[in-house]
Scaffold this active site. Structure first.
Site, short mmCIF file in Angstrom:
data_model
loop_
_atom_site.label_atom_id
_atom_site.label_comp_id
_atom_site.label_asym_id
_atom_site.label_seq_id
_atom_site.Cartn_x
_atom_site.Cartn_y
_atom_site.Cartn_z
CG ASP A 49 -1.81 1.23 1.28
OD1 ASP A 49 -2.92 1.12 0.72
OD2 ASP A 49 -1.41 2.28 1.82
CE1 TYR A 54 0.82 7.88 2.36
CE2 TYR A 54 1.22 5.59 1.81
CZ TYR A 54 0.43 6.57 2.39
OH TYR A 54 -0.75 6.20 3.00
CE LYS A 79 -3.62 4.73 0.54
NZ LYS A 79 -2.20 4.57 0.86
CG HIS A 112 -4.49 9.81 0.21
ND1 HIS A 112 -3.17 9.71 -0.10
CD2 HIS A 112 -4.60 9.36 1.49
CE1 HIS A 112 -2.49 9.22 0.94
NE2 HIS A 112 -3.35 9.00 1.91
N1 LIG Z 1 -5.21 6.38 3.64
C1 LIG Z 1 -4.62 7.11 4.52
O1 LIG Z 1 -4.94 8.31 4.71
C2 LIG Z 1 -3.53 6.52 5.34
C3 LIG Z 1 -3.05 7.20 6.48
C4 LIG Z 1 -2.05 6.59 7.24
C5 LIG Z 1 -1.56 5.35 6.88
N2 LIG Z 1 -2.03 4.73 5.76
C6 LIG Z 1 -1.51 3.39 5.36
O2 LIG Z 1 -1.54 2.51 6.47
C7 LIG Z 1 -0.24 1.98 6.70
C8 LIG Z 1 -0.02 1.63 8.15
O3 LIG Z 1 -0.21 2.75 8.98
P1 LIG Z 1 1.00 3.52 9.72
O4 LIG Z 1 2.21 3.47 8.86
O5 LIG Z 1 0.49 4.83 10.14
O6 LIG Z 1 1.26 2.77 11.05
P2 LIG Z 1 1.08 1.36 11.77
O7 LIG Z 1 1.21 0.24 10.84
O8 LIG Z 1 -0.12 1.52 12.61
O9 LIG Z 1 2.36 1.42 12.72
C9 LIG Z 1 3.66 1.57 12.20
C10 LIG Z 1 4.60 1.94 13.33
O10 LIG Z 1 4.71 0.86 14.25
C11 LIG Z 1 6.04 0.36 14.24
N3 LIG Z 1 5.90 -1.11 14.22
C12 LIG Z 1 5.40 -1.88 13.23
N4 LIG Z 1 5.39 -3.18 13.57
C13 LIG Z 1 5.90 -3.24 14.82
C14 LIG Z 1 6.16 -4.30 15.70
N5 LIG Z 1 5.86 -5.55 15.38
N6 LIG Z 1 6.71 -4.01 16.91
C15 LIG Z 1 7.01 -2.73 17.26
N7 LIG Z 1 6.79 -1.69 16.44
C16 LIG Z 1 6.24 -1.93 15.23
C17 LIG Z 1 6.72 0.91 13.03
O11 LIG Z 1 8.08 1.17 13.26
P3 LIG Z 1 9.26 0.54 12.34
O12 LIG Z 1 9.01 0.89 10.93
O13 LIG Z 1 10.46 1.20 12.92
O14 LIG Z 1 9.22 -0.95 12.59
C18 LIG Z 1 5.97 2.24 12.84
O15 LIG Z 1 6.53 3.23 13.69
C19 LIG Z 1 0.66 3.11 6.17
O16 LIG Z 1 2.01 2.73 6.03
C20 LIG Z 1 -0.05 3.47 4.91
O17 LIG Z 1 0.23 2.54 3.88
C21 LIG Z 1 -3.01 5.29 5.01
#
Ligand SMILES: NC(=O)c1ccc[n+]([C@@H]2O[C@H](COP(=O)([O-])OP(=O)(O)OC[C@H]3O[C@@H](n4cnc5c(N)ncnc54)[C@H](OP(=O)(O)O)[C@@H]3O)[C@@H](O)[C@H]2O)c1
Length: 276
Positions: A49, A54, A79, A112
């Site tokens: 994704d 990004y 997106k 988005h």
């Molecule tokens: N449509 C939208 O508006 C929108 C908005 C936000 C996000 N998104 C999508 O959703 C995806 C996921 O959301 P997100 O990136 O905000 O955050 P998330 O997946 O909720 O959390 C990621 C964070 O947690 C850490 N992490 C991941 N796995 C871990 C584990 N097993 N143990 C400890 N820490 C861990 C990562 O650090 P490290 O990388 O250092 O491991 C990072 O800091 C995004 O990457 C994006 O593709 C979409």
């Protein structure tokens, strides 16, 4: 409920989408994103994704090429950013994304955010891209029920997916029910609360029972609720850990305990009030 990392959910147009994938928000273009995507593909992930905003579509494309996984086995989402909304500009933005990714088609293209006054024109562009065979599925992101109702009033094609902020502190039950009633699959962004949920004591205690980490408990809760989920990590061991959730089952009581953590608390902006 998906049974393994490659398992799929079927969208309302028949397209099969993996129920679990890697998110790459806040991942640097170049080595960081190339390595993250490669770690994920090596671990058996099939879905990635990304988004134009990004600024790492090129790295995602490079990793796909270098990993050598057949294109048809992958499911790539990108997106259309807010500044590109509108009919002609969305069509142009799509071509730019496709070029950066180095692909012939995208599996899922999402609006988005629901930019007021523009998202219906953007959706007409998405319908054209879909009919032209350039995208296998089209959807939205950050749409509340009222945005969806407004869109559906004029849409020819119902979005196949709504990607929304969703985690135990923001469980979005009413919106999930509405989407289900319209055959729109719900996909969770920031499933780990952007990492902020990982020291939650209730989730820790549940994890200890199953010998699983908090991240694994949350992602398993997604899977058992039929929510498509896309955790982000740049670390190979965490990318592997996050997908290692298909060998245990949360009890109905534990699911209920996690449901009860909801506080309607966002880590990101409210789609009714964003300024970007
Ligand atoms: N449509 C939208 O508006 C929108 C908005 C936000 C996000 N998104 C999508 O959703 C995806 C996921 O959301 P997100 O990136 O905000 O955050 P998330 O997946 O909720 O959390 C990621 C964070 O947690 C850490 N992490 C991941 N796995 C871990 C584990 N097993 N143990 C400890 N820490 C861990 C990562 O650090 P490290 O990388 O250092 O491991 C990072 O800091 C995004 O990457 C994006 O593709 C979409």
């Amino acid at each position: 409920m998906i049974k393994n990392l490659q398992d799929i959910v079927t969208l309302h147009n028949g397209v099969k989408m993996p129920g679990f994938g890697l998110g790459v928000w806040q991942v640097q273009d170049g080595d960081e994103v190339v390595n993250s995507v490669k770690y994920a593909l090596k671990a058996g992930y099939k879905a990635i994704d990304t988004a134009a905003v990004y600024k790492n579509e090129e790295g995602v494309g490079q990793a796909i090429k270098e990993a050598g996984v057949p294109r048809e086995d992958l499911f790539i989402t990108t997106k259309c950013w807010n500044a590109d909304q509108g009919y002609e500009s969305a069509l142009a933005a799509f071509e730019t994304s496709l070029e950066k990714l180095g692909l012939d088609y995208v599996d899922l293209y999402l609006i988005h955010w629901p930019v007021a006054g523009k998202y219906k024109d953007t959706w007409r562009a998405f319908e054209k891209l879909y009919k032209d065979g350039k995208v296998r599925a089209i959807g939205v992101s950050n749409f509340h029920q009222h945005h969806l109702e407004d869109l559906l009033a004029d849409a020819e094609i119902t979005p196949m997916v709504n990607q929304i902020e969703l985690h135990p502190l923001l469980s979005q039950e009413p919106l999930r029910e509405y989407c289900q009633s319209k055959n729109i699959k719900v996909e969770a962004w920031s499933p780990l609360g952007n990492g902020k949920l990982l020291d939650n004591p209730v989730l820790k205690e549940i994890g200890e029972k199953y010998n699983k980490t908090v991240a694994q408990v949350i992602l398993r809760w997604d899977v058992q609720n039929d929510i498509i989920t896309i955790p982000k990590s740049t670390k190979e061991h965490r990318i592997i850990e996050n997908a290692n959730i298909f060998d245990f089952e949360l009890s109905p009581e534990d699911i209920q305990t996690i449901n009860s953590l909801n506080k309607n608390e966002r880590t990101g902006a409210d789609p009714d009030n964003f300024n970007f």
